[in-house]
Design an enzyme around this catalytic site. Sequence first.
Site, PDB file in Angstrom:
ATOM      1  N   SER A   1       0.704  -1.309   0.018  1.00 55.95           N
ATOM      2  CA  SER A   1      -0.158  -0.072   0.081  1.00 55.95           C
ATOM      3  C   SER A   1       1.237   1.108   0.246  1.00 55.95           C
ATOM      4  O   SER A   1       2.302   1.174   0.277  1.00 55.95           O
ATOM      5  CB  SER A   1      -0.360   0.215   1.083  1.00 55.95           C
ATOM      6  OG  SER A   1       0.165   0.023   2.995  1.00 55.95           O
ATOM      7  N   GLY A   2       0.614   2.162  -0.676  1.00 55.83           N
ATOM      8  CA  GLY A   2       0.949   3.618  -0.654  1.00 55.83           C
ATOM      9  C   GLY A   2      -0.088   4.600  -0.181  1.00 55.83           C
ATOM     10  O   GLY A   2      -1.000   4.563   0.527  1.00 55.83           O
TER      11      GLY A   2
ATOM     12  N   GLU B   1      -3.678   1.017  -3.155  1.00 57.70           N
ATOM     13  CA  GLU B   1      -2.747  -0.383  -2.783  1.00 57.70           C
ATOM     14  C   GLU B   1      -2.676  -0.661  -4.151  1.00 57.70           C
ATOM     15  O   GLU B   1      -2.698  -0.908  -5.061  1.00 57.70           O
ATOM     16  CB  GLU B   1      -4.128  -1.259  -1.878  1.00 57.70           C
ATOM     17  CG  GLU B   1      -4.591  -0.283  -0.514  1.00 57.70           C
ATOM     18  CD  GLU B   1      -5.344  -1.527  -0.200  1.00 57.70           C
ATOM     19  OE1 GLU B   1      -5.466  -0.826   1.611  1.00 57.70           O
ATOM     20  OE2 GLU B   1      -6.415  -1.776  -0.846  1.00 57.70           O
TER      21      GLU B   1
ATOM     22  N   ASP C   1      13.978   7.587 -11.302  1.00 64.36           N
ATOM     23  CA  ASP C   1      13.252   6.639 -10.299  1.00 64.36           C
ATOM     24  C   ASP C   1      14.729   5.298  -9.936  1.00 64.36           C
ATOM     25  O   ASP C   1      13.972   4.743  -9.912  1.00 64.36           O
ATOM     26  CB  ASP C   1      11.970   7.017  -9.552  1.00 64.36           C
ATOM     27  CG  ASP C   1      12.188   6.519  -7.853  1.00 64.36           C
ATOM     28  OD1 ASP C   1      13.130   6.209  -7.487  1.00 64.36           O
ATOM     29  OD2 ASP C   1      11.118   6.105  -7.989  1.00 64.36           O
TER      30      ASP C   1
END
EC number: 2.7.10.1
Length: 1005
Positions: free
Chosen positions: A643-644, A648, A760
């Site tokens: 999750s963030g 999710e 990233d």
Amino acid sequence: MAPARGRLPPALWVVTAAAAAATCVSAARGEVNLLDTSTIHGDWGWLTYPAHGWDSINEVDESFQPIHTYQVCNVMSPNQNNWLRTSWVPRDGARRVYAEIKFTLRDCNSMPGVLGTCKETFNLYYLESDRDLGASTQESQFLKIDTIAADESFTGADLGVRRLKLNTEVRSVGPLSKRGFYLAFQDIGACLAILSLRIYYKKCPAMVRNLAAFSEAVTGADSSSLVEVRGQCVRHSEERDTPKMYCSAEGEWLVPIGKCVCSAGYEERRDACVACELGFYKSAPGDQLCARCPPHSHSAAPAAQACHCDLSYYRAALDPPSSACTRPPSAPVNLISSVNGTSVTLEWAPPLDPGGRSDITYNAVCRRCPWALSRCEACGSGTRFVPQQTSLVQASLLVANLLAHMNYSFWIEAVNGVSDLSPEPRRAAVVNITTNQAAPSQVVVIRQERAGQTSVSLLWQEPEQPNGIILEYEIKYYEKDKEMQSYSTLKAVTTRATVSGLKPGTRYVFQVRARTSAGCGRFSQAMEVETGKPRPRYDTRTIVWICLTLITGLVVLLLLLICKKRHCGYSKAFQDSDEEKMHYQNGQAPPPVFLPLHHPPGKLPEPQFYAEPHTYEEPGRAGRSFTREIEASRIHIEKIIGSGDSGEVCYGRLRVPGQRDVPVAIKALKAGYTERQRRDFLSEASIMGQFDHPNIIRLEGVVTRGRLAMIVTEYMENGSLDTFLRTHDGQFTIMQLVGMLRGVGAGMRYLSDLGYVHRDLAARNVLVDSNLVCKVSDFGLSRVLEDDPDAAYTTTGGKIPIRWTAPEAIAFRTFSSASDVWSFGVVMWEVLAYGERPYWNMTNRDVISSVEEGYRLPAPMGCPHALHQLMLDCWHKDRAQRPRFSQIVSVLDALIRSPESLRATATVSRCPPPAFVRSCFDLRGGSGGGGGLTVGDWLDSIRMGRYRDHFAAGGYSSLGMVLRMNAQDVRALGITLMGHQKKILGSIQTMRAQLTSTQGPRRHL
């Protein structure tokens, strides 16, 4: 005849002993007599020596039955030596025999004047021989068995009242080895009468035990020996374990081992195996009894091993004999149909009679009847059955791709495990239907007939399923990549058409579909055609200017190439001299270029160009162009795996009609999102949809309809690379780690060739599948750098740590493929350090300042020199001097092809970060320590905090003491995992190098 001198008259006591002789009984059970004098009438035929010793007396008892005895009573004279020898006795195979002697003996005290010469014992001897020796035996040949004394002796008073005191003594003789033997009695001065002698041996009788027949067995030679006898299974039985018993010296059976069991078709009854009766069976040998035949079966004869099925009943090949016989089921019932255009849904109920079985399945038979139901034919291979045509488990079926306006007859058969054994036709339910009107199928074949400057002629074939009369064809055409702006159509009544009014030298896309009275079918696959180019007409001046322009362009291009070759030091390292190439290959010539490790031969990704989704005027157009919409009903979410802030990540399965479910990862946007968040969220899918490479995470599709917003990608079983490496610390070879890096490098080379900058790249954003294939992921949104010196580039999905970002990207917000190369070098360090955090516990501010001052991460423990050198080249301060991803992949390929170049490990020679030195205590302070990190803090920084107690118990209270540890000291603390030992020793080695070089000069890379 007068008695001899010194002898008492025997008649005085023989008569009293006559009754005793009659008490002699036959041999007991299990005893075999070799000699029994009680059965001999008359003289026994024994030899006596000397003549005046033993006397043979024949008398009668009180019943006037004759009785024979041997008597001696020379008690008046001293030194008696009177011998009485039996006749020769055959041994009859016995190893040990027994002598049962019945005798009477007079008490010496009852006779006056004989106290010095009278004895109350006698001796027993034996002699073995292979034949009868007659009278030629000598005293010295005999072996003594025993001295025998009487338990009871009689007196003169006993004679007066005729009271017999009979003695019975048994002595064993053996072991015997010759064919026969003699027994001898030696009198040494007793008043004695031998009434009977029985010589016998013991045997175990024949018997049946555990269905095994054991024959009689003679006992062994010793009193403690056991004779092993193997049994024979009785009739109609067989061995389960070898049957054996042991015959003891007493003639008794002991210790039964093993047994026999009745064969198939027979059961045990009173130590015998008897046949199963009619109506019963036994399928296998064993202890079980015969069983009654299962339902619908019978046995035709006794001793049946299986029961035969009754008429019209059957037993499947895998059914056991104990199962009942069954029959095919009846037909399904309540068959109904639902017609929808050119497809039909069939449903039915199970048969009323399942035939006694539960393994019922269904088969569908489709017949097409163009003229009448009595004249039908098979439907053909074009008909589609969902889920399948045969072996259906559920009582429903969808039949598609039928012809319009056609009669069909469907037969639904019910079958079970014995249907194939029955000669009778299968029973089926039948339904007849007529399909409705339907649009024609897709035009499959379309080709170019001619192409001019302003016109194109096309030719195509009629659809395979016209489903009626085709009224016309519709041709759709448009300039390539401009369908959303405008397109044109043209009607045709035949399978040929010419499209005119086109632009010269322009690529057009053409599609064709057919129309009937039921409507239009689907458009065909797109076909691209380029119109002819107009013929140019130039004057001489124009041609001269064109030539000059071309020459000028060539000169400029040549100058650019020369400039690039001089300034790109890394290219020279790979392309100029062999001396520069040795830097990466340890003196070995580079191998030829070969296909990437994760590509099948002949399948390299096609070069293309990346399109930024935010540049589209219509935000949704990028998603439609590069992604595939998936129905939400086809996605089944099973569990949440992460999750963030924005949503999710779940694990689930994607249902594909006619195929197995596909495991997928689902990234779902949280409820309550704004339209901008939704657009940014789906923008990542638009980016992923443009990529097609085995080392880039694959997009399966998106869900955008309704309020749902989900991105569906392939599922990577081993998760993120950093977590995977930490979980399997020290478990991979260097070659396996290089293979992982090669996969990441190949994916980044593909992105670089497309012109895409990741921004990233880190081990946490690389996913690993079950085959250890690494794939680049996390194609997030735009990132903004804050003014805080500890800042990280942020997105709606979270922060990107500074420690992975190139210096110029931090300072000037300049992102390029070269900044991705810097990040790749950090990923290399993470992989070789098994997920270690770069720059350990340093703050972002300290990382930025240390990198600017020239500090670079040291080689991890056991890192090959060639790999650390490649990291350092990726961390070159001048981004123009960093290698390109294509060159990085070439270096990794060369290392893989030359494993010997990976044997030389790097030594820590880089300067430590000044910020790190300032944050630590004075390591030279011995055990006293300083005012910085503790041993526990150091262990936590390298993720070895679990060993805090080990170091404390070992007395290591400061890092000054830790610096003096070696491999043996680490093992002595009880740290047994090799990977953990290497990590701790590597950190100690790094601290030592940092300590020795703290005061040394720094250099920039």
